[in-house]
Motif scaffolding. Structure first.
Motif, PDB file in Angstrom:
ATOM      1  N   ASP A 142     -57.699  55.387 -35.130  1.00 47.09           N
ATOM      2  CA  ASP A 142     -57.038  56.696 -35.182  1.00 47.09           C
ATOM      3  C   ASP A 142     -57.264  57.357 -36.532  1.00 47.09           C
ATOM      4  O   ASP A 142     -57.465  58.568 -36.620  1.00 47.09           O
ATOM      5  CB  ASP A 142     -55.517  56.534 -34.964  1.00 47.09           C
ATOM      6  CG  ASP A 142     -55.200  56.303 -33.488  1.00 47.09           C
ATOM      7  OD1 ASP A 142     -56.108  56.531 -32.654  1.00 47.09           O
ATOM      8  OD2 ASP A 142     -54.072  55.874 -33.186  1.00 47.09           O
TER       9      ASP A 142
ATOM     10  N   ASN B   4     -52.566  63.846 -30.009  1.00 45.43           N
ATOM     11  CA  ASN B   4     -52.608  62.722 -30.946  1.00 45.43           C
ATOM     12  C   ASN B   4     -52.766  63.171 -32.391  1.00 45.43           C
ATOM     13  O   ASN B   4     -53.110  62.364 -33.253  1.00 45.43           O
ATOM     14  CB  ASN B   4     -53.763  61.786 -30.600  1.00 45.43           C
ATOM     15  CG  ASN B   4     -53.557  61.148 -29.233  1.00 45.43           C
ATOM     16  OD1 ASN B   4     -52.482  60.615 -28.950  1.00 45.43           O
ATOM     17  ND2 ASN B   4     -54.555  61.240 -28.372  1.00 45.43           N
TER      18      ASN B   4
ATOM     19  N   ALA C  34     -51.132  61.148 -35.059  1.00 42.98           N
ATOM     20  CA  ALA C  34     -51.738  59.837 -35.291  1.00 42.98           C
ATOM     21  C   ALA C  34     -53.004  59.960 -36.138  1.00 42.98           C
ATOM     22  O   ALA C  34     -53.328  59.083 -36.931  1.00 42.98           O
ATOM     23  CB  ALA C  34     -52.067  59.167 -33.965  1.00 42.98           C
TER      24      ALA C  34
END
Lengths: 1007, 509
Positions: free
Chosen positions: B205, B257, B260
């Motif tokens: 990530d 995301n 993240a």
């Protein structure tokens, strides 16, 4: 050579004794004649043959040169001694005959070094040129290469640039290789791999140049570029001390004309208005420039340079020990400001005759050269610093009102580069090269006819580069690089020779191995905390420091055999074969055999020569051989990587590597096959000589850098054995003693070489792009290699003058307007780039004259090079309106196109510096040297000969070329610098350092 | 007599012996087998993880060699946002600007070669890694990440080149002798997709130990570029409309995301183009530079100014585009509006602040800077999401919000706070987002590709004549570098460089 005399004189001693004994039985009335035979130094010569002509009565001189012989009044006494001119004296009423023998230079020069041995010049079968010290003593030389220039037919010596200490290009019979070095192999006293540039010219006894393959095949895989064999002086006889000092004053012969500030400003205004802009200078400013003249940066970067050269030597022999010791100090200022070259060297050659059979010698040579600001290291991305000065804005003064440098043009005119005066003045790049050659040679006569010689030597040469840059680097940056090289060579030479009646046989066998190791270490230190100089590098922050390292080694192992056979001094046959195994190739391609055969026939014993009043000798020679070029870098057969560091965080670099070359495991050497035929003619008892050689050499399996398809890796190449280059030519050498009297002598040497170079194959391709990147910001390549053409083809546009008003419509289709530069275009409307000239000369010659009258002597040396073009890109950039120089600066612009006067000098439109507009003929004739000397003999109190002389070098140049000097090229001749393109980019002038004109004042003292 | 003879013999033997001794000291054989590994990292199979690390860093360095100069983006001078000097040595940029690109254009050639050089480095790493079998779990994790990074870089290189040339050769192994033809467009896209998917699956990530802005890519960087790829794929020339949905899904995935991955919009557009903020969370993948490391960025500073401001006259702003640009903080952040540019002596065109930097950074005297390239910004992810959602018929409130975030910031407002005066919730979302991209990414070398994929080159470039800009004499400024070539789809892509054609006949088949 000395042994030879000694042996011969011993034979004569026996002969003389016999004849003397026989003389006792003579019955005629005789008188006793006594006398003394002396040399030119008035010292008696022992062992001279004194013979009554037409009889067997004779004697030899004693240790002091005295003789005593019986003869009648009508007898003629013949006095002869090897190496001296034979004299015939009618006795008459003399009872005392004193004779001074003059050295027969012809005979003295007759020993020629041929590699792993020597030969008499008259016995040669191959093509060999000898340049002895005698021929260049009359000319003050700072560099040995200059001694070769114009003195050996087939040898081209070109100064690539006039920088002090710059490499000088030496080529023997043209260039064979496209991508590999074409430098000849240099062998100094049997030790392979010397460097001519480090030598002291005064140390040199002779230079022998092996030109054809039958001569160079003894050097096998390193022989294809010819071989230069250098023999240094050895001590013999009475002690001799020589001191030679000269000082040189050098200037740039002629400046290249550029526009003055006022004209420049006017033209710049018109250029801007024409382009749709407005004037940038006011009339008042222009008037100011007219009054103060502005700044001529060309003038500002040149200076009158003063150089010193001191040479000392002592030589002689004591008992069994002979010595030659010399020292040399050279300090040359450059004609460009803040450039300098300095060299110290020391040599000691010591020879000992331990016994009749066992001789040993030890030679050691050390030198240090220091070059300050070698401009080649400044790069030529946008032209050299010299070109930057030539194209810099004349309206911007060197300093601003606060006394600081104006780094760039105040109004962004003319050259976009930084102030060349500041760049040069603040530069501090010091290149130091140290070299130590040490070798021993040992000779042992195992049997009467069998000799073993060992040559064992080692060289270390270290070159370090220290740079400290403050210009445009704030805080300053220090950089260091050090190359350390060590080489070794061991040669075992076995020579057997024997005479069987009229058959003379000589066989030579060699086992040799040699190697070189290179270590490179360097660092870079950016943003020094203390701006104190190079030695403050450690004050750079960690993130500014980087290190470099490399190591490589190569070795070669060889066997060589040579057989020489002479029948009746008329038929000469030489055959050689060398086997080399080189580490730079893989085991399956490592071993190569290089054969040669040559034969010669002398007609000297034939009656038509013996009876001729004109011809004194005639010899025909023919030879064939194959030699190689293994000059690729170590590990070329392996793929390799290069450092590719990268900063992920904007402040520190992370080490990385990326693929570099693709290795090619199948590589082997280039092979050059050469055939040579020659004729040697002697006239008037050797007073004049003519040699003509014709040759053809074909170099196949070229170690070519073949371009890889771009999508397989970008702009990269892979070395492959493909392609062929052919060189054909003729070398002519004439030498003559035109006048030869007691007081007046004129010796002349003329040599001429004509050659034709052609690329005959490129592995199926028609052409390969060169590597000389254009300097005009257009991203072009200015050279190209083409099948059917010589190396050195220029690639560029064809200039067609200007678009005329009547052609406005057509011009507009290409976005051009009347007055713009017009170039040849293809059907798509794109400018055509094609071959537009060639920079490889086809004819070179040298003409050297030495005239002595009593105590005066005069040396005149002319040199000529013909049949080549120059791409004068410097002029292209001066003209301007191009990438990095956007203004007009050439005086011809004063006559530029106007609607009223439609000249062919463009008033606008992109200017291609690489175009036919800037192609010029390079042909030139130069007065290279003119020396006038006066010798004071036996100066009282000093007990010495003193010679005073004055020399002019490069006094005049006859050429149509408009640049500084047609001999200059922008690619440094130094192959060690990785400039492999020197021969394929010949004739491109991108701003080379000018060749100076020099005046030299010297004194030579001999004790 | 006999003793003399013996003496002679003795001395003879002595000499002979000394000759033999001296001679034999020196004798040996040459070692003829080369060992390149003494000082070279053999580019053969890797045996250590460190070798792989060096190789991957090397791919970044090669990419940097390709991207450090404007050559990397020269084809995008074709957009209606950027122009160049009308004279000077900018002919190769003008060729793009005027839509008449010659096969000899050295920028095209050099870019082609630099990109394939990078691809070769990537292929070499992939190939050398094949034999690297590791056992340490930490090392295996590193290996997976590094190889994924190489796939990312290779995919991006193919992608960048495909945007310039359309169909291109796709070398996947380091082989100097292969003769590859041009792959068709779908195959090219599939290869880029495959590389980016491989990258996404192996990348974390957030890449460990790096600054903000993903100077080493993470899985979100790969997914964002997939979104960009699908948007192109749906447009010209393949026009596979199904790809809009994939573009929207991919962009949404990155948005979802973003925390993240540490991706976010900066509050103030002005902060994006400062030296202090070269590493920032808005950049989804950054190409970093470092002047002091010998890795400068040569696309900014001096290059954006005319000679009036001692500039290099390379990257200028189009007058008409500037005139049309909506007033407001975003325009201020895009241009150096304080200049009296209409009266420049050299060439009266506006100056991009994005290029020359803000006044405080004082980049203009130098052509080498520490600026980074934000290859893809989070703002683009948002706008891809908005546009692709609309074009795939899946208009959601989130899609509107993505567009509105950009609109609010452009007005100098907090991008997360709805503002009725700025927000839009009706109308043609696709077109609104497309237009928003025009202003948001002006001067960032992205506009040309938008015109290509939507086949709007002719529409955008047909009338660029200034409408309102006048100099002090009251004359309307002219259009510099007028169009010379075709604006049709046949002239969208740059020619394959002549050198490739000469050396590789397969590209013509």
């Amino acid at each position: 050579m000395k042994e030879l005399f000694f042996n011969l004189s011993r034979k004569r001693l026996i002969l003389g004794l016999l004849t003397a004994l026989m003389g006792i039985y003579q019955v005629y009335a005789q008188q006793t004649i006594t006398g003394k035979v002396v040399g030119e130094d008035d010292v008696g010569i022992p062992g001279v043959n004194v013979l009554v002509k037409g009889t067997t009565t004779g004697q030899i001189t004693d240790f002091d040169g005295n003789f005593s012989i019986s003869a009648t009044e009508n007898d003629v006494i013949t006095i002869s001694y090897l190496g001296f001119i034979t004299q015939n004296i009618t006795v008459g009423n003399q009872t005392t005959i004193n004779v001074k023998l003059l050295a027969d230079t012809q005979a003295l020069d007759e020993i020629v070094v041929i590699g792993y041995g020597t030969a008499r010049k008259s016995d040669l079968t191959g093509s060999v040129s000898q340049v002895s010290a005698k021929s260049f003593e009359g000319q003050p030389l700072a560099r040995l290469e200059e001694a070769l220039q114009g003195r050996a037919a087939g040898v081209t010596v070109a100064k690539a640039n006039g920088a002090p200490g710059a490499a000088i290009k030496v080529r023997i019979r043209g260039a064979n290789s496209i991508n590999r070095s074409n430098d000849p192999l240099v062998v100094i006293d049997g030790f392979i791999g010397g460097d001519l540039s480090t030598l002291n010219p005064n140390d040199i006894a002779s230079i022998d140049v092996l030109k054809d393959a039958s001569a160079t095949a003894v050097y096998g895989s390193r022989g294809s570029n010819g071989v230069v064999l250098v023999s240094t002086k050895k001590g013999k006889g009475v002690t001799k001390v020589d001191v030679d000092f000269f000082t040189t004053i050098s200037t740039v012969p002629d400046l290249i004309p550029t526009l003055g500030a006022a004209d420049f400003a006017r033209i710049e205004n018109s250029r801007r208005i024409r382009g749709g802009g407005s004037a940038i200078f006011t009339d008042q400013e222009i008037a100011g420039f007219a009054a103060n003249g502005g700044t001529n940066y060309q003038d500002e970067i040149f200076q009158t340079a003063i150089s010193q050269n001191l040479q000392l030597s002592a030589s002689g022999s004591e008992g069994k020990i002979g010595y030659f010791i010399s020292g040399n100090y050279v300090n040359q200022e450059g004609v460009v400001i803040n450039t300098n070259y300095e060299r110290y060297s020391l040599r000691s050659n010591v020879n000992a005759n331990i016994s009749d059979k066992f001789k040993i010698g030890f030679n050691i040579f050390g030198s240090r050269t220091t070059t300050i600001n070698d401009l080649n290291q400044f790069g030529r991305f946008q032209g050299s610093v010299v070109l930057n000065a030539l194209s810099w804005d004349p309206t911007t003064p060197i300093f601003d009102e606060n006394g600081n440098y104006n780094n760039v043009s105040e109004r962004n005119l003319a050259s976009l580069n930084y102030n060349p005066v500041a760049n040069l003045t603040l530069a501090n790049v010091e290149n130091i090269r140290d070299r130590i050659d040490a070798n021993i040679n040992l000779s042992y006569d195992i049997l009467e006819n069998l000799n073993y010689t060992l040559i064992a030597g080692a060289t270390t040469f270290n070159g370090s580069n220290e740079s400290y840059r403050t210009f445009r680097a704030d805080p300053p940056t220090a950089g260091f690089g050090d190359n350390k090289n060590t080489t070794h060579q061991i040669s075992n030479i076995l020579t057997w020779s024997k005479e069987f009646g009229q058959h003379n046989v000589k066989a030579t066998g060699v086992y040799e191995f040699s190697g070189i190791q290179n270590r490179f270490n360097g660092y870079n230190a950016a943003r020094l905390f203390v701006p104190g100089g190079f030695y403050f590098a450690e004050t750079a922050p960690g993130s500014g420091q980087s290190v470099f390292n490399n190591f490589s080694e190569r070795s070669i192992q060889s066997l060589m055999a040579r057989g020489e056979y002479i029948y009746n001094n008329a038929l000469f046959v030489t055959g050689t074969i060398r086997m080399d195994e080189s580490s730079v190739f893989r085991s399956e391609n490592r071993r190569g055999y290089f054969p040669s055969v040559a034969l010669a026939y002398s007609f000297d014993n034939m009656t038509f020569i013996e009876n001729s009043n004109v011809f004194s000798s005639l010899k025909l020679r023919a030879g064939w051989g194959q030699v190689g070029n293994e000059n690729i870098d170590p590990y070329t057969t392996f793929p390799n990587v290069q450092n590719a560091n990268f900063s992920f965080n904007g402040s520190d670099s992370t080490p990385g590597v990326a693929p570099n070359s693709f290795g090619n495991p199948d590589l082997k050497w280039e092979t050059t096959t050469q055939t040579n035929i020659g004729i040697d003619l002697g006239f008037l008892n050797g007073r004049a000589n003519l040699s003509i050689d014709a040759y053809q050499k074909n170099t196949t399996d070229l170690l070519l850098d073949d371009p890889v398809i771009p999508s397989n890796g970008g702009n990269v190449t892979i070395s492959k054995n493909i392609g062929e280059v052919e060189n054909k030519g003729i070398d002519v050498a004439i030498s003559a003693d035109v006048i030869n009297t007691d007081n007046f002598n004129w010796n002349t040497n003329f040599n001429l070489s004509h050659f034709k170079n052609e690329v005959t194959d490129l592995g199926g391709r028609d052409e390969i792009q060169g590597t000389f990147g254009s300097i005009d910001g257009q991203g072009r390549t200015w050279n190209i290699i083409q099948v059917g053409q010589p190396l050195g083809q220029f690639n560029g546009a064809t200039f067609l003058g200007t678009w005329k008003t009547s052609e406005a419509a057509e011009a507009a289709t290409f976005g051009r307007a009347p007055g713009d530069a017009r170039y040849l275009r293809d059907e798509n409307g794109d400018i055509v780039f094609s071959a537009i000239g060639n920079g490889t000369p086809t004819l070179t010659w040298g003409f050297n004259n030495t005239i002595t009258y009593k105590n005066w002597d005069l040396n005149i040396f002319f040199q000529g090079v013909h049949g080549f073009d120059i791409l004068n890109a410097v002029q292209g950039v001066i003209v301007g309106n191009t990438g990095n120089q956007r203004s007009f600066l050439a005086p011809e612009q004063l006559n530029q196109w106007t609607p009223q006067n439609e000249t062919d000098i463009p008033a606008g439109g992109p200017n291609e510096a690489g175009s036919t507009r800037y192609i010029e003929k390079g042909d030139f004739i130069r007065l290279s040297n003119l020396t006038l000397g006066y010798t004071l003999k036996d100066v009282k109190h000093l007990n010495a000969n003193v010679k005073l002389y004055i020399t002019g070098q490069n006094l005049f140049l006859i050429t149509d070329y408009s640049g500084y000097d047609p001999e200059l090229t922008s690619v440094p001749a130094d192959d060690n610098a990785g400039n492999k393109s020197v021969d394929v980019a010949a004739g491109i002038n991108a701003g080379a350092y000018p060749n100076p004109r020099s005046f030299i004042f010297g004194v030579k003292v001999g004790f | 007599m006999k003793t003399t003879y013996n003496k002679k013999i003795k001395s003879k033997i002595r000499y002979l012996l000394s000759v033999v001794i001296i001679t034999s000291i020196f004798q040996s054989c040459a070692d003829l087998d080369e060992d390149p590994t003494i000082a070279q990292l053999a580019p053969g199979a890797y045996s250590k993880i460190q070798e792989l690390e060096l190789g991957v860093t090397g791919v970044h360095a090669r990419l940097n060699d390709a991207s450090w100069m404007t050559t990397f983006y020269a084809p995008f001078w074709a957009g209606d946002d950027i122009t160049t000097h009308f004279g000077s040595n900018k002919a190769e940029f003008r060729e793009f600007d005027q839509r008449q690109v010659s096969q000899a254009n050295s920028r095209v050639k050099n870019n082609w070669e630099a990109i394939y050089r990078t691809i070769r480095a990537a292929n070499t790493v992939i190939s050398n890694n094949e034999g690297l079998i590791l056992t340490d779990p930490g090392e295996i994790e590193t290996q997976t990440r590094l190889i994924a990074e190489v796939y990312f870089l290779r995919g991006v290189m193919f992608f960048h080149l495909a945007r310039i040339h359309g169909q291109i050769p796709l070398p996947l192994v380091p082989d100097p002798d292969q003769q590859l033809g041009l792959s068709d467009q779908v195959t090219v896209y599939e290869q880029i997709e495959s590389d980016l998917l491989a990258a996404e699956s192996g990348l974390p990530d957030v890449y460990p130990g790096v600054n903000a802005g993903a100077p080493r890519p993470n899985s979100g960087s790969a997914r964002a570029l997939l979104a960009r790829l699908y948007l192109d794929w749906a447009g010209f020339p393949v026009k596979d409309n199904a790809k809009y949905a994939e573009a929207a899904t991919s962009a949404k995935q990155v948005i979802d995301n973003s925390a993240a991955h540490n991706f976010a919009l900066l509050d103030d557009l002005e902060d994006l183009w400062t030296l202090a903020n070269v590493f920032n969370s808005e950049s989804v993948w950054t190409i970093p530079y470092c002047k002091s490391c010998g890795q400068p960025n040569r696309k900014f500073g001096k290059l954006g100014n005319p000679s009036d401001l001692a500039g290099w006259q390379e990257t200028f702003a189009e007058i008409r585009f500037f005139e049309d640009f909506p007033e407001g903080p975003r325009k201020e952040a895009t241009y150096r509006t304080e200049h009296d540019w209409e009266n420049f002596n050299d060439q009266p065109t506006p100056v991009f602040k994005k290029i020359v930097g803000p006044i405080e950074d004082n980049l203009a005297p130098d052509f080498q800077t520490d600026r980074n390239d934000f290859f893809i910004r989070y703002a683009e992810v948002l706008l891809i999401y908005a546009e692709a959602s609309a074009r795939s018929g899946n208009i959601t409130a989130e899609a509107w919000e993505a567009l509105n975030m950009i609109r609010r910031r452009a007005e100098g407002l907090p991008f997360n706070t709805p503002n009725a005066g700025v927000d839009v919730t009706t109308g043609d979302l696709a077109e609104l987002a497309f237009t928003e991209r025009k202003w948001e990414f002006a001067g960032e070398y992205l506009r040309w590709n938008d015109l290509v994929r939507m086949e709007r080159v002719e529409q955008a470039l047909s009338n660029r004549t200034p409408q309102t800009s006048m100099n002090s004499s009251g004359e309307l400024l002219p259009e510099f570098n007028p169009i010379k070539g075709s604006l049709g789809t046949d002239n969208y892509f740059a020619p394959i460089p002549q050198r490739e054609i000469d050396l590789n006949p397969s590209v013509n088949n």
